[in-house]
Scaffold this motif. Structure first.
Motif, PDB file in Angstrom:
ATOM      1  N   SER A 125      24.424  48.523  -1.100  1.00  0.00           N
ATOM      2  CA  SER A 125      24.884  49.132  -2.348  1.00  0.00           C
ATOM      3  C   SER A 125      24.142  48.535  -3.542  1.00  0.00           C
ATOM      4  CB  SER A 125      26.393  48.946  -2.490  1.00  0.00           C
ATOM      5  OG  SER A 125      26.719  47.578  -2.382  1.00  0.00           O
TER       6      SER A 125
ATOM      7  N   CYS B  96      27.852  47.854  -8.634  1.00  0.00           N
ATOM      8  CA  CYS B  96      28.854  48.866  -8.294  1.00  0.00           C
ATOM      9  C   CYS B  96      28.673  49.200  -6.810  1.00  0.00           C
ATOM     10  CB  CYS B  96      28.688  50.125  -9.150  1.00  0.00           C
ATOM     11  SG  CYS B  96      27.114  50.964  -8.885  1.00  0.00           S
ATOM     12  N   SER B  97      29.526  50.102  -6.297  1.00  0.00           N
ATOM     13  CA  SER B  97      29.439  50.354  -4.852  1.00  0.00           C
ATOM     14  C   SER B  97      28.611  51.591  -4.520  1.00  0.00           C
ATOM     15  CB  SER B  97      30.847  50.474  -4.260  1.00  0.00           C
ATOM     16  OG  SER B  97      31.549  51.466  -4.969  1.00  0.00           O
ATOM     17  N   CYS B  98      27.874  52.127  -5.502  1.00  0.00           N
ATOM     18  CA  CYS B  98      26.979  53.252  -5.214  1.00  0.00           C
ATOM     19  C   CYS B  98      25.922  52.818  -4.198  1.00  0.00           C
ATOM     20  CB  CYS B  98      26.255  53.698  -6.477  1.00  0.00           C
ATOM     21  SG  CYS B  98      27.321  54.498  -7.671  1.00  0.00           S
TER      22      CYS B  98
ATOM     23  N   CYS C 202      27.845  56.347 -10.726  1.00  0.00           N
ATOM     24  CA  CYS C 202      29.273  56.223 -10.995  1.00  0.00           C
ATOM     25  C   CYS C 202      29.440  55.706 -12.425  1.00  0.00           C
ATOM     26  CB  CYS C 202      29.909  55.271  -9.987  1.00  0.00           C
ATOM     27  SG  CYS C 202      29.522  53.549 -10.291  1.00  0.00           S
TER      28      CYS C 202
ATOM     29  N   VAL D 205      30.192  52.927 -13.536  1.00  0.00           N
ATOM     30  CA  VAL D 205      29.663  51.577 -13.778  1.00  0.00           C
ATOM     31  C   VAL D 205      28.161  51.607 -13.999  1.00  0.00           C
ATOM     32  CG1 VAL D 205      29.368  49.263 -12.827  1.00  0.00           C
ATOM     33  CG2 VAL D 205      31.515  50.489 -12.449  1.00  0.00           C
ATOM     34  N   CYS D 206      27.418  52.261 -13.091  1.00  0.00           N
ATOM     35  CA  CYS D 206      25.962  52.232 -13.294  1.00  0.00           C
ATOM     36  C   CYS D 206      25.535  53.125 -14.445  1.00  0.00           C
ATOM     37  CB  CYS D 206      25.176  52.465 -12.003  1.00  0.00           C
ATOM     38  SG  CYS D 206      25.658  53.821 -10.971  1.00  0.00           S
TER      39      CYS D 206
ATOM     40  N   ALA E 132      34.230  50.935 -17.947  1.00  0.00           N
ATOM     41  CA  ALA E 132      33.791  50.606 -16.579  1.00  0.00           C
ATOM     42  C   ALA E 132      33.302  49.160 -16.524  1.00  0.00           C
ATOM     43  CB  ALA E 132      32.671  51.549 -16.169  1.00  0.00           C
TER      44      ALA E 132
ATOM     45  N   PRO F  43      31.353  46.006 -14.406  1.00  0.00           N
ATOM     46  CA  PRO F  43      30.467  45.677 -13.284  1.00  0.00           C
ATOM     47  C   PRO F  43      31.070  44.589 -12.392  1.00  0.00           C
ATOM     48  CG  PRO F  43      29.717  44.599 -15.292  1.00  0.00           C
ATOM     49  CD  PRO F  43      30.896  45.435 -15.681  1.00  0.00           C
TER      50      PRO F  43
ATOM     51  N   ASN G  64      27.314  42.245  -6.724  1.00  0.00           N
ATOM     52  CA  ASN G  64      27.120  42.386  -5.283  1.00  0.00           C
ATOM     53  C   ASN G  64      26.599  41.058  -4.718  1.00  0.00           C
ATOM     54  OD1 ASN G  64      26.215  43.013  -2.730  1.00  0.00           O
ATOM     55  ND2 ASN G  64      25.028  44.826  -3.340  1.00  0.00           N
TER      56      ASN G  64
ATOM     57  N   GLY H 213      20.707  50.535 -11.656  1.00  0.00           N
ATOM     58  CA  GLY H 213      21.612  49.573 -11.045  1.00  0.00           C
ATOM     59  C   GLY H 213      21.188  49.117  -9.658  1.00  0.00           C
TER      60      GLY H 213
END
Ligand SMILES: [Zn+2]
Length: 470
Positions: free
Chosen positions: A19, A23-25, A38, A40-41, A47, A49, A52, A141
């Motif tokens: 990811s 974020c979890s994208c 999303c 966050v990015c 939103a 951050p 990771n 991101g």
């Protein structure tokens, strides 16, 4: 006038993670535009951050592979700039406390000092088509590491050749360490180059000119030589070098001024209030150290000292990780380093150069190599067989049998016949022992071939015959 040339490199590499950095994208190349985004990015209001951990781990791994010290406390900062490829109007990066400091990389005979590696987020991609400009935020991101060589301490990178050697080795290390794929054509590794000249022997630095995002090592090589010449001419004419960023036009083979250079203070860096400092423990560093795979220089030592390969063959096989992985996998099944290497530096590499992809598995490859070594198949027939099954998934042994290219008789059966011939032709054997006439050997081989109806390998019979008669 004679000049010293000082070349600095800033190299960006996209990290291999599932990811994105905050974020979890998905961190994925080639999805349809703006799919992996999303709040966050995109930095929509509210939103937040979340760092990771894997991206930090990969940065540490990159650092350890290059002999860096790891900062136990690292902080993230906002680098403010406005450009449509980043919807936030700032990039999360690191200035004061990056994750890795003081590394080095050996280039030819010089240990080039590297200032830092920091972790930051990548920006999106602008696509210009006719009158239209489009933006794809998928890359926003994506975790990115930036490595900066230290041009303020000795020794420096001084030539285009050294710069390319540096980049080539760096790319190899990242790939072998599993940090990044560094596929140049996908923009996963990008280099900015800065160049300054100073009168030979002078201690003071000249004005730096930067060239950003040059695509491909060949273009970088050309761009560096062009810039060195450009600055030499200006200085020789008594002119001054302007601090600026220049754009390299590879088609024209020249560069033009893009903008006069901004300094760090123009970006108004400040600690990102949404992100905590990163604390990295000794245990964590130790764990990553222990999980580090063998790197190119270590592998080369194994190739030279344990496998007995020469320098050239080692370099050729190690240049591509996929190739060297397959080579080592083959050796695990069949430990004949030189014989296997011989196939890799010729047949396998020729095919990879053409197709950029390995399309045979170790089982089939080892079967072919071994069959040639054991003289069950002649070399040329084996090469044809390799071409035939390459990329098809066919089984080498089954195909060899089907095509009837296997030697029809086993070596044992042939040797039995050889012994029989030697007994029957005892007087000829005696004659050979007295005269040592090679014609007699040929005659005996011919007898064996006759007895086997041509189904034996004549060369093998000759070798065995010499052995028997010595
Ligand atoms: Zn996202």
């Amino acid at each position: 006038m004679q000049y010293d040339v000082i070349i600095g490199l800033e190299v960006h590499a996209e990290l291999k993670t599932e990811s994105k950095c905050f974020c979890s994208c998905k961190n994925e190349y080639g999805s349809s535009p703006n799919r992996n985004c999303c709040p966050v990015c995109m930095a929509l209001p509210g939103a937040l951050p979340v760092l990771n951990k894997k991206a930090v781990e990969q940065t540490i791994r990159a650092g350890l592979a290059l002999g860096f010290e790891i900062n136990q406390t690292a902080i993230f900062e906002r680098k403010n700039y406005f450009y449509p490829d980043l919807s936030k109007a700032y990039q999360i990066s690191q200035l004061e406390k990056p994750i890795c400091i003081n590394g080095h990389l050996k280039v030819f005979d010089k240990e080039i000092p590297i200032n830092r590696i920091h972790l930051e987020e990548d920006a999106g991609k602008l696509i210009h088509q006719d009158d239209l400009s489009m933006i794809d935020y998928n890359r926003c991101g994506v975790p990115l590491i930036e490595l900066v060589t230290d041009a303020l301490v000795e020794p420096h990178i001084e030539t285009a050749d050294e710069a390319i050697e540096f980049l080539t080795k760096l790319r190899q290390i990242y790939i072998y360490a599993g940090v990044a794929d560094c596929e140049m054509e996908k923009g996963q590794m990008r280099a900015d180059v800065n160049i300054s000249l100073r009168p030979k022997g002078s201690k003071e630095f000249g004005t730096k000119v930067e060239m950003k995002n040059i695509m491909g090592f060949k273009s970088i090589h050309r761009a560096i030589n062009y810039e060195i010449e450009r600055q030499k001419e200006i200085l020789d004419d008594g002119g001054v070098i302007v601090q600026e960023t220049r754009k390299w036009d590879n088609d024209k083979g020249e560069s033009y001024s893009l903008r006069t250079k901004e300094n760090a203070e123009d970006y108004r860096y400040f600690p990102d209030p949404d992100l905590l400092a990163v604390n990295i423990s000794n245990e964590e560093i130790q764990k990553i150290k222990e999980s580090m795979p063998l790197l190119p220089d270590q592998l080369k030592k194994v190739f030279l000292e344990e496998y007995g390969l020469n320098e050239y063959d080692s370099d050729v096989i190690l240049a591509n990780k996929e190739v060297s992985d397959l080579y080592r996998a083959c050796l695990e099944m069949y430990f004949q380093p030189k014989s296997v290497a011989n196939w890799f530096t010729t047949e396998i590499l020729a095919r990879i150069k053409a197709e950029d992809k390995i399309q045979i598995d170790k089982e089939n490859l080892v079967w072919i190599i071994k069959s040639v070594d054991e003289k069950k198949i002649r070399r040329n027939a084996a090469k044809d067989l390799l071409s035939y099954i390459w990329g098809t998934g066919l089984n080498a042994e089954a195909e060899a049998k089907k095509q009837g290219i296997m030697a029809d008789m086993s070596s044992d059966a042939v040797f039995e016949i050889l012994d029989k011939v030697l007994q029957e032709k005892a007087s000829v054997v005696d004659q050979f022992k007295q005269e040592q006439d090679p014609k007699i050997l040929n005659y005996l081989v011919g007898q064996v071939m006759k007895e086997t109806r041509g189904k034996a390998n004549a060369q093998e019979v000759m070798e065995k015959l010499k052995e028997r008669l010595s």
